[in-house]
Design a protein around this motif. Structure first.
Motif, short mmCIF file in Angstrom:
data_model
loop_
_atom_site.label_atom_id
_atom_site.label_comp_id
_atom_site.label_asym_id
_atom_site.label_seq_id
_atom_site.Cartn_x
_atom_site.Cartn_y
_atom_site.Cartn_z
N SER A 105 0.72 -1.09 0.10
CA SER A 105 -0.04 -0.10 -0.10
C SER A 105 0.62 1.49 0.16
CB SER A 105 -1.03 0.09 1.30
OG SER A 105 -1.85 1.35 1.01
N LEU A 106 0.31 2.14 -0.96
CA LEU A 106 0.97 3.49 -0.95
C LEU A 106 0.21 4.50 -0.16
CD1 LEU A 106 2.33 3.77 -4.65
CD2 LEU A 106 3.63 3.10 -2.76
N ILE A 107 -0.98 4.04 0.08
CA ILE A 107 -1.98 4.82 0.52
C ILE A 107 -1.68 5.84 1.81
CG2 ILE A 107 -4.36 5.09 1.43
CD1 ILE A 107 -4.03 3.85 -1.32
N GLY A 108 -1.86 7.17 1.73
CA GLY A 108 -1.28 8.05 2.64
C GLY A 108 -0.55 9.10 2.28
N LYS A 109 -0.06 9.99 3.07
CA LYS A 109 0.83 11.18 2.53
C LYS A 109 2.04 10.79 2.81
CE LYS A 109 -2.64 14.76 3.68
NZ LYS A 109 -2.89 15.83 4.41
N TRP A 110 2.90 11.23 1.94
CA TRP A 110 4.34 11.25 1.67
C TRP A 110 4.85 12.41 1.21
CZ3 TRP A 110 6.97 6.29 2.01
CH2 TRP A 110 6.22 5.10 1.88
#
Length: 127
Positions: free
Chosen positions: A32-37
């Motif tokens: 999962s890449l989901i979220g803020k980076w």
């Protein structure tokens, strides 16, 4: 004997079902890449060299919002091949080809603009 076989069959079905569900959930969390980076591209022009990208999954499709000093650009879709995510976006009249590579819990990438390739690093944003 009949009860023993029935109990064994039910136990095996439950075991394989729980293993399968656990593996699916683990794989989804790991990929999962989901979220803020936060991103940083040190060779990019000032003002474009850092920002935040917020990955969102809706209806099984990955999209993102790219925030560069308050200017938000929507990335509608990504092409996914294994652990490599690519997209093209347009900023200030320029086409930017972005490639993001996910290795474990880390992201690296590159952005290509007019033949110039700029490395990009990512770190998970603290919420």
């Amino acid at each position: 004997m009949k009860n023993y076989i029935l109990t064994l069959a039910c136990t095996l079905v439950c075991l394989f079902t729980s293993i399968g569900l656990s593996a699916q959930q683990s794989a989804k969390k790991d990929l999962s890449l989901i979220g803020k980076w936060n991103y940083e591209a040190t060779s990019a022009p000032y003002g474009y060299n850092q920002g935040v990208i917020d990955f969102v999954e809706k209806d099984g499709k990955l999209s993102a919002k790219l925030d560069i000093q308050g200017n938000v650009t929507q990335i509608e879709s990504f092409t996914v091949k294994g652990n490599t995510y690519t997209c093209t976006l347009y900023m200030d009249g320029a086409s930017i080809d972005v490639t993001i590579l996910k290795e474990g819990k880390k992201l690296t990438g590159k952005a290509e603009v007019n033949g110039d390739v700029m490395p990009v690093t990512f770190s998970r944003a603290k919420e």
